[in-house]
Design an enzyme around this catalytic site. Structure first.
Site, PDB file in Angstrom:
ATOM      1  N   HIS A  14       0.834  -1.205   0.000  1.00 21.17           N
ATOM      2  CA  HIS A  14       0.000   0.000   0.000  1.00 21.17           C
ATOM      3  C   HIS A  14       0.869   1.254   0.000  1.00 21.17           C
ATOM      4  O   HIS A  14       2.043   1.241   0.389  1.00 21.17           O
ATOM      5  CB  HIS A  14      -0.930   0.014   1.218  1.00 21.17           C
ATOM      6  CG  HIS A  14      -0.195   0.018   2.528  1.00 21.17           C
ATOM      7  ND1 HIS A  14       0.393   1.154   3.045  1.00 21.17           N
ATOM      8  CD2 HIS A  14       0.067  -0.978   3.401  1.00 21.17           C
ATOM      9  CE1 HIS A  14       0.971   0.871   4.188  1.00 21.17           C
ATOM     10  NE2 HIS A  14       0.800  -0.431   4.427  1.00 21.17           N
ATOM     11  N   GLU A  83      -1.888  -7.259   7.904  1.00 18.62           N
ATOM     12  CA  GLU A  83      -0.563  -7.041   8.498  1.00 18.62           C
ATOM     13  C   GLU A  83      -0.452  -7.737   9.857  1.00 18.62           C
ATOM     14  O   GLU A  83      -1.458  -8.033  10.521  1.00 18.62           O
ATOM     15  CB  GLU A  83      -0.322  -5.535   8.655  1.00 18.62           C
ATOM     16  CG  GLU A  83       1.035  -5.125   9.216  1.00 18.62           C
ATOM     17  CD  GLU A  83       2.220  -5.582   8.368  1.00 18.62           C
ATOM     18  OE1 GLU A  83       2.483  -6.807   8.351  1.00 18.62           O
ATOM     19  OE2 GLU A  83       2.883  -4.725   7.779  1.00 18.62           O
TER      20      GLU A  83
END
Length: 208
Positions: A14, A83
């Site tokens: 990202h 994550e």
């Protein structure tokens, strides 16, 4: 059926989230305007994908949904590509952690399994869920070329798994915002040969 299969997976981290660089983990901050621009630039002109897979966290998922819609590609959200959880460090900058806990950050980078932040997800658990999600991706996508929108820790973990690297080697790979890493997995009659094709570079032509 036993035979020959080839799967290419492009991993993209990202872009910059709102709030800048910090231990974000599973906190769900969106991309900043800069982050959107970084990701747009990273994929500009590239159209090799047959599907998009994404972490469920907004800083990945929003871009994945937009890109899949624009390119008319199937999209799948994979929760196990989220994550790693950083426990009590989530939301704090590196400087804030260092000021509060001198040398803790250095110890964590040298041995993330043995010196994880208080309340953080165990590295072994993290790597196990990544491995399971990776096997599901390969099984689902077959001979496809997939774009996986994910996080720095996820990309490090997948590459470490491919190389059979130990936990203490996880931070030996730099993964910048909107960086691209291409992995290829070739299977012939049950034998699997995974490779790193490129990292943090313009996308090359798909390997065949």
């Amino acid at each position: 059926m036993i035979g020959e299969h080839h799967t290419t997976v492009d991993l993209i981290r990202h872009g910059e989230p709102v709030g800048g660089k910090r231990f974000r983990g599973q906190s769900d901050d969106p991309l900043s305007e800069t982050g959107w621009a970084q990701m747009r630039a990273a994929v500009a002109g590239a159209t090799p994908w047959t599907a998009v897979v994404t972490s469920p966290l907004t800083r990945c998922r929003a871009f994945a949904e937009a890109l899949a819609g624009e390119r008319d590609l199937p999209l799948r959200v994979e929760p196990d590509f989220r994550e790693i959880g950083f426990g009590e460090w989530e939301g704090r900058t590196h400087a804030e952690v260092e000021a509060a806990e001198p040398h803790a950050l250095r110890a964590f980078r040298a041995d993330p399994a043995g010196h994880r932040p208080p309340g953080a997800e165990p590295v072994g658990d993290f790597r196990a869920r990544l491995a399971a999600a990776w096997e599901r991706l390969l099984a689902a996508e077959g001979d496809g070329h997939v774009l996986l929108v994910a996080h720095a820790g996820v990309i490090r973990g997948l590459v470490a798994g491919l190389l059979e690297a130990p936990d203490h080697a996880l931070f030996r790979m730099s993964v910048g915002y909107a960086s691209l890493t291409r992995l290829a997995v070739h299977e012939l009659d049950g034998d699997v040969w995974p490779q790193i094709v490129t990292h943090a570079a313009p996308l090359p032509e798909a390997q065949t």
